[in-house]
Scaffold this active site. Structure first.
Site, PDB file in Angstrom:
ATOM      1  N   HIS A   1      -5.289  10.135   1.584  1.00  0.00           N
ATOM      2  CA  HIS A   1      -6.688   9.750   1.655  1.00  0.00           C
ATOM      3  C   HIS A   1      -6.970   8.901   0.179  1.00  0.00           C
ATOM      4  CE1 HIS A   1     -10.783   9.874   2.691  1.00  0.00           C
ATOM      5  NE2 HIS A   1     -11.190  10.104   1.159  1.00  0.00           N
TER       6      HIS A   1
ATOM      7  N   ASN B   1      -1.110  13.337   5.562  1.00  0.00           N
ATOM      8  CA  ASN B   1      -1.955  12.236   5.677  1.00  0.00           C
ATOM      9  C   ASN B   1      -2.183  11.819   4.131  1.00  0.00           C
ATOM     10  OD1 ASN B   1      -3.950  10.467   6.562  1.00  0.00           O
ATOM     11  ND2 ASN B   1      -5.639  11.687   5.972  1.00  0.00           N
TER      12      ASN B   1
ATOM     13  N   ASN C   1       0.634   1.095   4.002  1.00  0.00           N
ATOM     14  CA  ASN C   1       1.400   2.327   3.628  1.00  0.00           C
ATOM     15  C   ASN C   1       2.748   2.676   4.458  1.00  0.00           C
ATOM     16  OD1 ASN C   1       0.262   4.194   1.150  1.00  0.00           O
ATOM     17  ND2 ASN C   1      -1.542   3.168   2.419  1.00  0.00           N
TER      18      ASN C   1
HETATM   19  C1  GRF Z   1      -5.350   3.673   2.973  1.00  0.00           C
HETATM   20  O1  GRF Z   1      -6.010   3.480   1.824  1.00  0.00           O
HETATM   21  C2  GRF Z   1      -5.138   5.401   3.337  1.00  0.00           C
HETATM   22  O2  GRF Z   1      -5.196   5.794   2.195  1.00  0.00           O
HETATM   23  C3  GRF Z   1      -6.195   5.466   4.169  1.00  0.00           C
HETATM   24  O3  GRF Z   1      -6.316   4.035   4.889  1.00  0.00           O
HETATM   25  C4  GRF Z   1      -5.805   3.013   4.094  1.00  0.00           C
HETATM   26  C5  GRF Z   1      -4.793   2.391   4.921  1.00  0.00           C
HETATM   27  O4  GRF Z   1      -4.326   1.315   4.410  1.00  0.00           O
HETATM   28  N1  GRF Z   1      -5.846   6.630   5.129  1.00  0.00           N
HETATM   29  P1  GRF Z   1      -3.000   0.408   5.125  1.00  0.00           P
HETATM   30  O5  GRF Z   1      -3.157   0.492   6.728  1.00  0.00           O
HETATM   31  O6  GRF Z   1      -1.806   1.473   4.737  1.00  0.00           O
HETATM   32  O7  GRF Z   1      -2.915  -0.522   4.250  1.00  0.00           O
END
Ligand code: GRF
Length: 201
Positions: A99, A97, A14
């Site tokens: 989720h 954030n 992300n």
């Molecule tokens: C994602 O699914 C996000 O929604 C959650 O943790 C995960 C992080 O994935 N909070 P990445 O590290 O961004 O690949």
């Protein structure tokens, strides 16, 4: 320029989508990446993108660095620690954030990573989704600013569900951040204009 600090604990996919999206943006820039895991892949991503990154071992180190760098927004992207209260106080409405479920369903303690998707599968529901919310003192309880729903194909296992949800996250998170910052900017502008037009009797 609106400056973003991203906090992440792991892979940082992300974080990557946010870095990429805002790379040439006229009003928003990622200028700091922080992690509580010294071997988190997000550090590599920050390095590749030439963005200052830091590893912290406790809340004090995190708070000090944030107060020194003064980002406008703090973006949590797979950050597994609780945000120190001091930052919540200093950044009201300015910590976001993401989720990987439709909160309040499948949120709260222990609901992170694959556990979320496994719980969704175990519940036998036919849809899941993502939630982007403001951060307050309680896990996954801040004001929801965006949700997107997704149908679960019956043959998907938890891993496949996680992959599909991540695609949604990568698409929407940067765009929702952009929209949110723009909305806050316009609200402030309105307030300022409202003030100047106020005529006391
Ligand atoms: C994602 O699914 C996000 O929604 C959650 O943790 C995960 C992080 O994935 N909070 P990445 O590290 O961004 O690949």
């Amino acid at each position: 320029m609106n400056k973003l600090a991203i906090l992440a604990s792991g892979n940082g996919s992300n974080a990557q989508s946010i870095i990429d999206y805002f790379q040439q943006h006229p009003a928003i820039q990622v200028n700091l990446i922080g992690t509580n895991k010294s071997d988190a892949f997000v550090l590599q991503r920050a390095n590749n993108a030439n963005i200052p990154a830091f590893y912290f071992q406790n809340n004090q180190e995190l708070v000090e660095r944030i107060l020194l760098t003064k980002p406008d927004y703090i973006i949590l992207a797979g950050f597994l620690k609780k945000i120190p209260e001091l930052l919540i106080e200093k950044y009201p409405q300015h910590i976001l954030n993401i989720h990987p479920s439709l909160l309040p369903a499948f949120g709260g303690k222990g609901m992170f990573g694959i556990h979320v998707h496994q719980a969704v599968k175990n519940a036998g529901v036919s849809w899941s989704g993502i939630t982007i919310h403001l951060v307050n003192e309680e896990y996954d309880k801040g004001k929801i600013i965006f949700q997107q729903r997704m149908t679960i194909h019956p043959e998907w296992d938890a891993e496949k569900l996680q992959q599909e949800i991540l695609k949604l996250e990568h698409f929407y998170y940067p765009r929702v951040i952009e929209k949110y910052i723009d909305t806050i900017f316009k609200e402030n502008l309105l307030l300022a204009t409202g003030d100047s037009q106020f005529q006391p009797d």
